[in-house]
Design a protein around this motif. Sequence first.
Motif: not given
Length: 237
Positions: A205, A208-209, A216, A219-220
């Motif tokens: 997380r 991702y940020e 991103k 990771i998604s």
Amino acid sequence: MSESKLKELRSDINELNELLNLAKRKKVQDILSLEIRKLETEWINLKENETSSVTPMDVGPVPTTSASAPVQNKRYQIKINGYGWDQSEKYIKVFVTLKNVHNIPKAQVFCKLTERSMELHVDNLENKDYLLVINNLLEPINIEDSHWKQKTDMVVIFLAKARPNVSWSHMIAIEKKFEDQRNNRFKPDESDKKDPQDSIMDMMRKMYETGDDEMKRMISKAMYESQHKKKTDVVDL
């Protein structure tokens, strides 16, 4: 400032390596490996910038403005960052690869030694000076019994062990310290009941940020596949 940044990057890399060892899914392992490589590259670049390896050094008198005066060449000092090493019962052998080093006079190749450090100087090799510095050796050395040799495209430094027959696990003490810290962090802590997979998800997380669009996306996709797998497992049951 750079020293603090180096420490922070190394701590992040070590923690990511811990999570990589805990990760089970290949997609998660790929994401963690990619982030580790990015941080390793950033750490190396920062380290090289901190110890800038090229500084001009004039040879001979300063050129005059006279048209008849010969143009003086500049010689550069280059810091050597890479080397190999091995050991025997009596010596630590350091191998430094330098093309054509065997063609220059022996007086231009020399070492400065202390009990816990060594400096290799190679002067005027194809109009460049080379310097290798190794500080904080793991064990003390015997300066008088140490020596070096020029070989084809290589210099070999024989550092005599102050304590013969003692095997060195690392070349320098800081490497051993980092390895010991890393091994200790991998030891299971019985008081820590947190699910390792939760730690991985927390790290993903955060990545991702702060990550770019490609990070991103990866990771998604990994999180979606993970959730889809859980739903499939429930149906199968």
